[in-house]
Design a protein around this motif. Structure first.
Motif, PDB file in Angstrom:
ATOM      1  N   TRP A 163       0.596  -4.810   7.516  1.00 29.44           N
ATOM      2  CA  TRP A 163       1.251  -3.873   6.756  1.00 29.44           C
ATOM      3  C   TRP A 163       0.284  -2.769   6.777  1.00 29.44           C
ATOM      4  CZ3 TRP A 163       1.080  -8.846   4.864  1.00 29.44           C
ATOM      5  CH2 TRP A 163       2.304  -9.113   4.712  1.00 29.44           C
ATOM      6  N   TYR A 164       0.650  -1.595   7.669  1.00 24.26           N
ATOM      7  CA  TYR A 164      -0.331  -0.225   8.110  1.00 24.26           C
ATOM      8  C   TYR A 164      -0.695   0.541   6.798  1.00 24.26           C
ATOM      9  CZ  TYR A 164      -1.721   3.832  10.268  1.00 24.26           C
ATOM     10  OH  TYR A 164      -2.450   5.117  10.714  1.00 24.26           O
ATOM     11  N   SER A 166      -5.031  -1.107   5.585  1.00 22.53           N
ATOM     12  CA  SER A 166      -4.131  -2.208   6.094  1.00 22.53           C
ATOM     13  C   SER A 166      -4.443  -3.505   5.630  1.00 22.53           C
ATOM     14  CB  SER A 166      -4.307  -2.182   7.878  1.00 22.53           C
ATOM     15  OG  SER A 166      -3.680  -0.962   8.156  1.00 22.53           O
ATOM     16  N   THR A 225       4.849  -3.415   9.228  1.00 23.68           N
ATOM     17  CA  THR A 225       4.618  -2.699  10.057  1.00 23.68           C
ATOM     18  C   THR A 225       4.665  -3.483  11.579  1.00 23.68           C
ATOM     19  OG1 THR A 225       3.130  -1.303   9.128  1.00 23.68           O
ATOM     20  CG2 THR A 225       3.209  -1.006  11.236  1.00 23.68           C
TER      21      THR A 225
END
Length: 122
Positions: free
Chosen positions: A93-94, A16, A48
């Motif tokens: 951002w996963y 992440s 995300t």
């Protein structure tokens, strides 16, 4: 309202990635404009989560954007720092692995990076 103060990706954890952005705001429409400007960048629009908190003259606002509880972390840190008339957005951002409680620490780390940058600039 001034422009965005975008620090970009400040840390990553198990895939992440976290970025932090902020701006001076005084109304909810200012907050919406900052979010729209940030999301005009496709990279941020595809993130995300764009979790945010704002301290406005009319009171505090926050939105988790699916990262449950994260906006309160940002808001508490802003209040402790005495930061007013401002919005801070932590973007994630996963990376494919759940971080559990560490996700709150990463939100704190990103928010701290922004607050430290503000202190350096002033």
């Amino acid at each position: 309202m001034s422009g965005l103060n975008r620090l970009g990706v400040v840390l990553s954890d198990r895939g992440s990635k976290y970025a932090v952005t902020g701006a001076r705001v005084i109304t909810r429409s200012d907050v919406d404009a900052v979010l729209a400007e940030l999301k005009s960048d496709k990279t941020y629009a595809k993130a995300t989560h764009n979790t945010w908190a704002a301290t406005l003259p009319a009171g505090a606002l926050k939105a988790d954007d699916g990262e449950s509880g994260a906006a309160m972390v940002i808001l508490r840190m802003m209040e402790r720092a005495g930061l007013t008339d401002h919005v801070i957005i932590v973007t994630r951002w996963y990376g494919g692995k759940k971080l559990g409680g560490d996700r709150f620490r990463r939100v704190q780390d990103a928010t701290r990076a922004y607050l430290d940058q503000l202190e350096t600039d002033h």
